[in-house]
Design an enzyme around this catalytic site. Structure first.
Site, PDB file in Angstrom:
ATOM      1  N   ARG A 128       0.841  -1.208   0.000  1.00  0.00           N
ATOM      2  CA  ARG A 128       0.000   0.000   0.000  1.00  0.00           C
ATOM      3  C   ARG A 128       0.878   1.261   0.000  1.00  0.00           C
ATOM      4  O   ARG A 128       0.586   2.237  -0.699  1.00  0.00           O
ATOM      5  CB  ARG A 128      -0.908  -0.019   1.230  1.00  0.00           C
ATOM      6  CG  ARG A 128      -1.862   1.163   1.314  1.00  0.00           C
ATOM      7  CD  ARG A 128      -2.933   0.921   2.366  1.00  0.00           C
ATOM      8  NE  ARG A 128      -3.819   2.057   2.465  1.00  0.00           N
ATOM      9  CZ  ARG A 128      -3.887   2.875   3.519  1.00  0.00           C
ATOM     10  NH1 ARG A 128      -3.123   2.651   4.575  1.00  0.00           N
ATOM     11  NH2 ARG A 128      -4.711   3.905   3.537  1.00  0.00           N
ATOM     12  N   ASN A 154      -3.043   8.947   4.269  1.00  0.00           N
ATOM     13  CA  ASN A 154      -1.822   8.206   4.599  1.00  0.00           C
ATOM     14  C   ASN A 154      -1.580   8.005   6.092  1.00  0.00           C
ATOM     15  O   ASN A 154      -0.604   7.365   6.490  1.00  0.00           O
ATOM     16  CB  ASN A 154      -0.598   8.917   4.008  1.00  0.00           C
ATOM     17  CG  ASN A 154      -0.491   8.733   2.509  1.00  0.00           C
ATOM     18  OD1 ASN A 154      -1.097   7.827   1.946  1.00  0.00           O
ATOM     19  ND2 ASN A 154       0.253   9.608   1.855  1.00  0.00           N
ATOM     20  N   HIS A 162       0.781   4.326  -2.758  1.00  0.00           N
ATOM     21  CA  HIS A 162       0.555   5.704  -2.336  1.00  0.00           C
ATOM     22  C   HIS A 162       1.731   6.611  -2.688  1.00  0.00           C
ATOM     23  O   HIS A 162       1.544   7.812  -2.898  1.00  0.00           O
ATOM     24  CB  HIS A 162       0.256   5.751  -0.834  1.00  0.00           C
ATOM     25  CG  HIS A 162      -1.133   5.323  -0.494  1.00  0.00           C
ATOM     26  ND1 HIS A 162      -1.911   5.966   0.437  1.00  0.00           N
ATOM     27  CD2 HIS A 162      -1.908   4.312  -0.980  1.00  0.00           C
ATOM     28  CE1 HIS A 162      -3.102   5.377   0.512  1.00  0.00           C
ATOM     29  NE2 HIS A 162      -3.106   4.354  -0.331  1.00  0.00           N
ATOM     30  N   HIS A 184      -5.972  -5.219  -3.271  1.00  0.00           N
ATOM     31  CA  HIS A 184      -6.908  -5.182  -2.140  1.00  0.00           C
ATOM     32  C   HIS A 184      -7.195  -6.579  -1.591  1.00  0.00           C
ATOM     33  O   HIS A 184      -7.995  -6.723  -0.674  1.00  0.00           O
ATOM     34  CB  HIS A 184      -8.224  -4.520  -2.567  1.00  0.00           C
ATOM     35  CG  HIS A 184      -8.111  -3.039  -2.756  1.00  0.00           C
ATOM     36  ND1 HIS A 184      -9.113  -2.283  -3.342  1.00  0.00           N
ATOM     37  CD2 HIS A 184      -7.119  -2.163  -2.447  1.00  0.00           C
ATOM     38  CE1 HIS A 184      -8.741  -1.018  -3.386  1.00  0.00           C
ATOM     39  NE2 HIS A 184      -7.532  -0.921  -2.851  1.00  0.00           N
ATOM     40  N   THR A 185      -6.544  -7.580  -2.141  1.00  0.00           N
ATOM     41  CA  THR A 185      -6.730  -8.939  -1.614  1.00  0.00           C
ATOM     42  C   THR A 185      -5.972  -9.135  -0.295  1.00  0.00           C
ATOM     43  O   THR A 185      -6.186 -10.126   0.397  1.00  0.00           O
ATOM     44  CB  THR A 185      -6.278 -10.000  -2.643  1.00  0.00           C
ATOM     45  OG1 THR A 185      -6.679 -11.294  -2.197  1.00  0.00           O
ATOM     46  CG2 THR A 185      -4.764  -9.992  -2.828  1.00  0.00           C
ATOM     47  N   GLU A 239       3.605  14.062   2.973  1.00  0.00           N
ATOM     48  CA  GLU A 239       2.587  13.125   2.470  1.00  0.00           C
ATOM     49  C   GLU A 239       2.141  12.117   3.528  1.00  0.00           C
ATOM     50  O   GLU A 239       0.962  11.808   3.650  1.00  0.00           O
ATOM     51  CB  GLU A 239       3.124  12.350   1.257  1.00  0.00           C
ATOM     52  CG  GLU A 239       3.250  13.149  -0.015  1.00  0.00           C
ATOM     53  CD  GLU A 239       3.968  12.364  -1.107  1.00  0.00           C
ATOM     54  OE1 GLU A 239       3.834  11.119  -1.135  1.00  0.00           O
ATOM     55  OE2 GLU A 239       4.666  12.992  -1.926  1.00  0.00           O
TER      56      GLU A 239
END
Length: 316
Positions: A59, A91, A63, A188-189, A85
């Site tokens: 992730r 985040n 991002h 997203h798994t 960030e």
């Protein structure tokens, strides 16, 4: 204003793509031949202690790449009046920065000032997928680290509330196709989501429905029990799928069952093109793996840095 934003993104893509041509799989072959092995070892050790590390690193890489290209700007700390960030709203739930710090320290001990934090993050993301049972790919290397990190720019990240048009626009602005959109969404798994990312689907959805009608009723009921109250559910949440530490194609099966968490996940069924891809990946894990690896190479080749940081959290 919209024109200026569009123009700046177009310029960013042009610069990034021109820089990406300098990436190569053997970039550190002579200057730091043991870099990849060393990074993998650090990620493996961290994963032994915390099974959620791979999802966190994957992730983090997404991002990073979606703001200023894959330049490790997501790793920079806020300083003075500048909020970085990592402290932007989307985040704040990022974690496992210590793993990248550890990998950087180990690589610096071998080859000081040679391997960028951006390359370390890209390689760690690949290792994270492999350690979770997913595909391996040869990561192109030679990225530089960025010197700018602004929390205000995190608004550019794709939202879990996006519809298919918004998703397509977000990805296309970065030179990524609808195929890339569906393949990369498969990330997203793995992982965990806080209630805030799907709360709008389970309460006061719209004027007609309290619950998003695309959600399976029993699944919606379980989500409502996990997130009983908007104000009390700050740290509550649930796994992205029933096997949150295993990288597989379960995510696509859940979309067809009405059991995906985000509106942006379910949105993949609202376009004939993306629905066809969801079906293809749902029926073949190997097809998904091949597409995911290809799209990861494409996404991680969007570069934009200027230096090789000595410390991933601060500019030189």
């Amino acid at each position: 204003m919209a024109f200026l934003v569009s123009l700046s993104i177009s310029l960013f893509i042009y610069l990034a793509c021109s820089q990406a041509r300098g990436l190569s799989s053997n970039h550190y072959e002579k200057t730091c031949p043991d870099a990849e092995y060393t990074i993998t070892k650090v990620v493996k050790e961290a994963t032994k202690k915390d099974k959620m590390v791979p999802a966190a690193i994957l992730r983090m890489h997404f991002h990073d790449c979606f703001i200023r290209g894959c330049d490790a700007s997501v790793l920079l700390n806020s300083k003075g009046k500048n909020t970085a960030e990592k402290d932007g709203p989307p985040n704040k739930s990022l974690h496992a920065f210590y793993v990248i710090d550890g990998a950087k320290k180990a690589v610096e001990a071998l080859c000081p000032g040679v391997v960028s934090c951006a390359d370390i993050l890209a390689l760690a993301a690949r290792d994270a997928v492999v350690l979770s049972g997913g595909p391996y790919w040869d990561v192109p290397k030679g990225r530089k680290d960025g010197r700018i990190s602004r929390a205000s720019e995190t608004i550019q990240l794709p939202s879990p509330l996006f519809n298919i048009s918004q998703l397509q626009q977000s990805f296309s602005q970065r030179g990524l196709s609808m195929d890339d959109l569906v393949a990369l969404s498969g990330g997203h798994t793995v992982g965990f989501s806080h209630c805030s990312s799907f709360q709008s689907r389970i309460r006061n959805f719209n004027a007609t429905h309290d619950i998003d009608p695309t959600l399976h009723p029993s699944f919606a009921a379980s989500l409502r029990s996990i997130c009983p109250d908007k104000n009390k559910a700050k740290n509550a949440g649930t796994s992205m799928d029933p096997s949150p530490i295993t990288f597989d194609n379960t995510y696509y099966k859940l979309i067809f069952q009405g059991k995906s968490l985000f509106s942006s996940d379910q949105a993949l069924l609202t376009s004939p093109k993306t629905k066809e891809l969801v079906s293809k990946f749902e029926s073949s894990k190997q097809t998904f793996y091949k597409a995911f690896a290809s799209s990861m190479i494409k996404m991680s080749s969007i570069t934009g840095g200027q230096e090789i940081r000595k410390d991933c959290r601060v500019v030189n």
